[in-house]
Each structure stands twice: as C-alpha cells, then as structure tokens.
Design a protein around this motif. Sequence first.
Motif: not given
Lengths: 255, 254
Positions: A154, A156-157, A159-166, A174-175, B83, B104
């Motif tokens: 999906d 969205i994982y 996207k979520a990873g990106k916004v929380i700084g991965a 991790e994702i 989201f 992170f």
Amino acid sequence: MTNDGEKMKKALCAVISLLSVLTILVFWYMISWKNPELMPTPVETLKQMFEMIVNPTGVSLFEHVAASFTRVFIAYFSATLAGVLIGVAFGWSEIFRDFVHPIFELLRPIPPIAWIPIIVIWFGIGEVSKIAIVFIGAFVPIVVNTYSGMMQMDPIYEKAGKVIGANRKEMLLEIVIPASFPHILAGMKTALSQSWACVIAAEMIVAQKGLGYLIVRSMESGNMGNILISIFFISGISALLSYLFNKLEAIICPW
Amino acid sequence: MSVVGDICVRNISKSFNNNGKKIEVLKDINFEIHKNEFLVLFGPGQCGKSVLMEIIANISEPDSGEIMCDGKKLREEDLCMVFQRYALFPWKTCLKNVEMPMKFKGVSKEKREEKAKEYLKLVELEGFENSYPRQISGGMKQRVAIARAYAKECDILLFDEPFGALDAQTRYSMEKELIKIWQSEKKTVVFITNNIEEAVYLADRIIILGGSPSSITEEFKIEIPRPRNRSDQAFLAIRKEIENRAVHSDIVSG
C-alpha cells in the motif's frame, strides 16, 4: 446454552473427521484382503514399518528420512536467504530489475526436475546435485512472492514513512520489507512444500539414500509395503512441516 | 517553541494524465499559512485538497509553483502529516509506531520509549502501548497517528481528513481533543475537511477550494472563542454564511 451447543458442534466435527480416516482404512483393508497382490493390509504394513525401524536390513527408515530432511533443510534455508535478497533487490532497484528480470522470467517456467540432467552432468550424483535441485524449487517462489509483496505494498506506508522522516535505507528496512513480510512468508510456505516435492523427485533419479530413493528401490523389488510406508512418511512430514510453519508464522508475524 | 515562521504557498498548479488526457486539478493556488494558526482547507471531494496537501508535505511534486518558508523552500523535517486511513504500521505496536519518527532522528532507545509513552498519554491511550493497530478502534488508531505526528516534534502538522472515516460521536470527541492538544502545544496546523461543521469548530481561518480546476474561492476568519459550542448562535451564523456562499459558488452540491 450456546457454549454447550458449540462444544457439541466441535465434538461432532471431530467424530466426522475420525470417520473419514476410518473410511479410508476400511477401504484399504477391503482391497488388500480381496487382492493381496495389490497391497498388504494395514496391519501388515505397520508390522513391516516396525521391522524397518527396529531391525532394518541395510539402511534404516530413519536414515532415509534424515537424508531427505537434511537436503531440504540446507537447500531451503539457503534458497530463503538468496530468494529474499534477490526479491528485495528486484523490488528496490530498477536497474537490477531491468537487468536480471528477463533472465529470471526466462528460467522461471522450467520445472525444477527438468534441471536434473544438467545438474547431474555439471555436479555429478553427489549431495550437491540434490541440494541444487531443491534449491531451484524453493528459490523461485520466494523471489516471486518477495518481489510481488514489495510491488503490492500500500503506497500509504511509503508516504507515512516519508513524512515521519525515514531516509532511503530506513524506508527499505523499517517499512518496505516489514510491509512485504506476509507475502515473503507466503512464498516461504510454497517453497517449503515445493522443496519437499523436489527432494523426493531428485532422490528418485539420483540417490543411494532418502525417501525418494526408497520408493524407487521398492518399486524395482515389487515391495508394495515399503512404497506405502515411504508415501505415508512423505505426506506426514510435509503436513508436519506446514503445521510447524503456520505456528512459526503466528509467532513472528503477529499483526 | 516554534522556529518556523509563516508558510507561503505560491502559484501551485498540478495536473494529472488520465489516458492521455490532461486533467488540471489545481490552478495557481496562492495563500499563506500563519505561524501557529489552525488553518482549515475546505472543499468538496475530488477537488484536489489532498493533492495540495501532499505537495505541501513534499510527497508529491507540483507542475509549477513552490512552498516557501522564511524565504527558503519548506523543509520536510519541519512538518508531519496525518492521513485519513491512519497509515499506522500494522507490524508495530502502538508504542513502536509512535517511536518511529524519533528513531529516524537518532533518539536513543530509552529516551524515545519514554517520550512515546508521554505522547500516547497526551492522546489518552495509556495502557495500549503494546497493542497492535488491528486490535484497536478507528478513533484510537487515529489518536496513535496523531501521537506519532507529534512525536516528530516538528512545527507544522498537516491533517488530511483525519476524522473522515469516524462515526459522528467519535469525531466530536476527537475534534475536541485535537483542539485541546493543539492549545497545549501550539503548532501550525493545516487541516483538510469536507464537513462545514468540523471546519467551523476547528479553524482560526477557513480557505475554501472550488471550481475545476480548483482554486481558492473564499476565505473566512473564525473568531469565536474556544471551546466552541456547535449549537451556539454565532457558530450557526457563520456556518450558515459559509454554506450560503459556498452553495452560491457551487462548492457544495446536493
């Protein structure tokens, strides 16, 4: 009330399952009693099995089982390791995918046992050949599932990873890989039954030990009892492995 | 303590390719997001609000335009996003999900565990540290997602219809709590919704997107003191006004 009803239902299910096993035994008994030349009776087969375990002539049954098992074990684990690595590389690096994928797609449809002649010519009839055939059988489903798991993730994982700084490495470790884990496990499950099937096939052609070898030897000597015993062991071990795998899956993949 | 100032959304345009046909979604969007304000982007479904938010979050590239902050490009580390579909990682417990942004950033294991517990407490989810996302309700999942966003400890939070999938009752309590959290730890918030009541309840300022391609059609300042009451005269009056003007400009259909 409902609790009692559920218990009753469960008990009934167990009885029906037991009946199914009994039916087979009854049929077996009937066939073997009327046509002893087709197969020995269940009791005779059981006796023969004990004989093979306790008082074997030559290689014991457990040695055959152990030989097959060891081959599967080595090939399966190395195939898992290599398969996940290659699958992840397919999913992650476009350059790698573009380069290796055509080769992989070309070789993938070849049934693992069709490799036997080539492998025997290259590696001889030693352990390496059998392990290599099992490896091929296990490797393919693991690569395919790992790769498709990464492709089907999906978005969205990510996207979520990106916004929380991965960063890129964290995104992968991790994702993306954990998100593909259910697919990887599905591939490993297919690979496990595939390995078991491949080891029997390989041993039927090139081996001096193992359950596959035992079947062929018994066929040549017309020993139906030994053939039946081998088949039971093959199916029993396969069922046991997939049961253990499901247990393991629940532990390492609890979500 | 915020270090980031006002944000400038400048000339943002975006179009998509649909079977060879170019569809313009956003056209020349310009607005400012003030420091520590609660800004609501309001508009009908499919109007491109989410696309705009993803552009602000740097998940998506605009065709033209830029998002500026203090004269520089807005940096990813200064913002986080929540989201509608929660986007929690199902393979991690609630606590581990909240720890991720700190992991992170390189925060030590003990420190981030301690902090993550605090953030879960902030969203009133003490005792659910070791639950997996599938074991908790939608409202609770969104609380975990909010805690995770707060755990990044950045200045700007983006919310993409976060309560859109929740039932009305859960939604009301989530809105109330979100305001409480925001008031206790001020951040710049951009919040997307297609629900007028939610917009008026939450916002300092509402920007209305509409038309095709979307552009900004209206802007409202909401100056009702908090906590707001949804059946208050002033509340209903503003709600009515937005509804009228939005309907007038074909924003709300049906």
